[in-house]
Motif scaffolding. Structure first.
Motif, PDB file in Angstrom:
ATOM      1  N   THR A   1      -6.335  28.031  22.275  1.00  0.00           N
ATOM      2  CA  THR A   1      -4.891  27.781  22.272  1.00  0.00           C
ATOM      3  C   THR A   1      -4.091  29.059  22.097  1.00  0.00           C
ATOM      4  OG1 THR A   1      -5.380  25.647  21.260  1.00  0.00           O
ATOM      5  CG2 THR A   1      -3.090  26.337  21.245  1.00  0.00           C
TER       6      THR A   1
ATOM      7  N   SER B   1       6.283  24.502  22.650  1.00  0.00           N
ATOM      8  CA  SER B   1       5.950  23.087  22.483  1.00  0.00           C
ATOM      9  C   SER B   1       4.483  22.827  22.801  1.00  0.00           C
ATOM     10  CB  SER B   1       6.843  22.229  23.385  1.00  0.00           C
ATOM     11  OG  SER B   1       8.195  22.320  22.987  1.00  0.00           O
ATOM     12  N   LEU B   2       3.967  23.478  23.856  1.00  0.00           N
ATOM     13  CA  LEU B   2       2.551  23.327  24.207  1.00  0.00           C
ATOM     14  C   LEU B   2       1.646  23.845  23.099  1.00  0.00           C
ATOM     15  CD1 LEU B   2       2.620  24.420  27.970  1.00  0.00           C
ATOM     16  CD2 LEU B   2       2.330  22.097  27.072  1.00  0.00           C
ATOM     17  N   TRP B   3       2.086  24.903  22.431  1.00  0.00           N
ATOM     18  CA  TRP B   3       1.306  25.428  21.311  1.00  0.00           C
ATOM     19  C   TRP B   3       1.460  24.557  20.069  1.00  0.00           C
ATOM     20  CZ3 TRP B   3       2.616  27.202  16.432  1.00  0.00           C
ATOM     21  CH2 TRP B   3       1.639  27.944  15.757  1.00  0.00           C
TER      22      TRP B   3
ATOM     23  N   LYS C   1       1.901  21.318  19.715  1.00  0.00           N
ATOM     24  CA  LYS C   1       1.222  20.024  19.697  1.00  0.00           C
ATOM     25  C   LYS C   1      -0.172  20.113  19.086  1.00  0.00           C
ATOM     26  CE  LYS C   1       0.561  15.694  20.589  1.00  0.00           C
ATOM     27  NZ  LYS C   1       1.213  14.651  19.754  1.00  0.00           N
ATOM     28  N   PRO C   2      -1.043  21.015  19.508  1.00  0.00           N
ATOM     29  CA  PRO C   2      -2.362  21.082  18.868  1.00  0.00           C
ATOM     30  C   PRO C   2      -2.341  21.722  17.482  1.00  0.00           C
ATOM     31  CG  PRO C   2      -2.202  22.738  20.591  1.00  0.00           C
ATOM     32  CD  PRO C   2      -0.980  21.884  20.707  1.00  0.00           C
TER      33      PRO C   2
ATOM     34  N   TRP D   1       0.506  21.914  15.201  1.00  0.00           N
ATOM     35  CA  TRP D   1       1.316  21.183  14.230  1.00  0.00           C
ATOM     36  C   TRP D   1       1.174  19.666  14.351  1.00  0.00           C
ATOM     37  CZ3 TRP D   1       6.341  24.316  15.638  1.00  0.00           C
ATOM     38  CH2 TRP D   1       6.202  25.617  15.178  1.00  0.00           C
ATOM     39  N   GLY D   2       0.637  19.218  15.471  1.00  0.00           N
ATOM     40  CA  GLY D   2       0.530  17.785  15.703  1.00  0.00           C
ATOM     41  C   GLY D   2       1.788  17.173  16.283  1.00  0.00           C
ATOM     42  N   THR D   3       2.734  18.000  16.715  1.00  0.00           N
ATOM     43  CA  THR D   3       3.976  17.485  17.290  1.00  0.00           C
ATOM     44  C   THR D   3       4.503  18.494  18.294  1.00  0.00           C
ATOM     45  OG1 THR D   3       6.225  16.716  16.797  1.00  0.00           O
ATOM     46  CG2 THR D   3       5.376  18.505  15.456  1.00  0.00           C
ATOM     47  N   TRP D   4       5.233  17.975  19.284  1.00  0.00           N
ATOM     48  CA  TRP D   4       5.794  18.845  20.304  1.00  0.00           C
ATOM     49  C   TRP D   4       7.006  19.623  19.793  1.00  0.00           C
ATOM     50  CZ3 TRP D   4       2.858  19.302  24.515  1.00  0.00           C
ATOM     51  CH2 TRP D   4       2.042  18.238  24.892  1.00  0.00           C
ATOM     52  N   TRP D   5       7.725  19.063  18.824  1.00  0.00           N
ATOM     53  CA  TRP D   5       8.996  19.672  18.406  1.00  0.00           C
ATOM     54  C   TRP D   5       9.279  19.331  16.963  1.00  0.00           C
ATOM     55  CZ3 TRP D   5      12.246  23.125  20.575  1.00  0.00           C
ATOM     56  CH2 TRP D   5      13.520  23.264  20.004  1.00  0.00           C
TER      57      TRP D   5
END
Length: 228
Positions: free
Chosen positions: A32, A91-93, A95-96, A98-102
């Motif tokens: 990632t 946002s792509l980073w 998600k994996p 933080w577990g969220t897009w934003w």
């Protein structure tokens, strides 16, 4: 222009190959981390580009330099694109990691505000029939919005946010291994050269378009003045 384009493409090809093929995965983030090779340069270009926009705005308001107006007009869409890429890759980073897009933390929100400032400037300078009025309005907006740039930069230091603090530009040694740092710096240089090449090409095209319009207007006036 040819030298700048060649340098941008050569450095960027080297940086992308180094980042995606030869650099190792991070011990925590794994593969990632490769998103960073786009995300970080885009973030720097978003802030650095807006700083350039503010400088052009000062030149426009104080010295009334027409080339500053034209360059600022052509810079804002490119800066908006870089900021959009920064937000998208973040946002792509996220998600994996933080577990969220934003998340509505200080860094992400201030970058989103920066994106809207870029869009606002691009729209405002084109909203007037008189280009000079649009340039003046856009310059004022750019200077007022510049207060957001240090907020973006220091938000991770001033507030408690999920976003990690500075890893490259902090005082002392960078908080990343050289196997990741060096390709990141090469990618940053390549994207910066490409950014400059695109802005210069757009400005050159705008100058040529303005000259063509001036010639067409002069020809039309001569034809009107010529007796039948």
């Amino acid at each position: 222009m040819p030298v700048l384009w060649a340098a941008a493409l050569a450095v960027l090809a080297l940086g992308v190959a180094w980042a995606l093929v030869f650099s190792p995965p991070d011990w925590q983030q794994g593969e990632t981390v490769r998103i960073m090779y786009v995300h970080v340069p885009m973030a720097w270009l978003a802030m650095g580009g807006y700083t350039g926009l503010a400088i052009l705005s000062v030149m426009s308001l104080i010295w009334r330099h027409p080339l500053a107006d034209l360059t600022a007009r052509e810079l804002s869409p490119v800066g908006a694109a870089a900021t959009a890429l920064c937000l998208a890759t973040g946002s792509l980073w996220g998600k994996p990691m933080w577990g969220t897009w934003w998340v509505w933390d200080a860094r992400l929100t201030s970058v989103l505000v920066l994106f809207f400032l870029w869009l606002g400037h691009a729209a405002l300078v084109r909203a007037f029939d008189d280009p000079e009025r649009g340039a003046r309005a856009g310059a004022i907006l750019a200077l007022v919005g510049f207060v957001n740039v240090p907020i973006v930069k220091f938000s991770v230091d001033w507030w408690n946010t999920l976003h990690q603090p500075a890893s490259v530009t902090r005082m002392g040694a960078p908080a990343m291994h050289v196997d990741i740092l060096y390709p990141l710096l090469v990618c940053t240089l390549g994207y910066t050269l490409l950014f400059a090449a695109v802005v210069l090409a757009r400005t050159r095209a705008a100058v040529m378009e303005r000259r063509v319009r001036a010639l067409q207007l002069a020809r039309a006036r001569r034809e009107d003045a010529t007796p039948a």
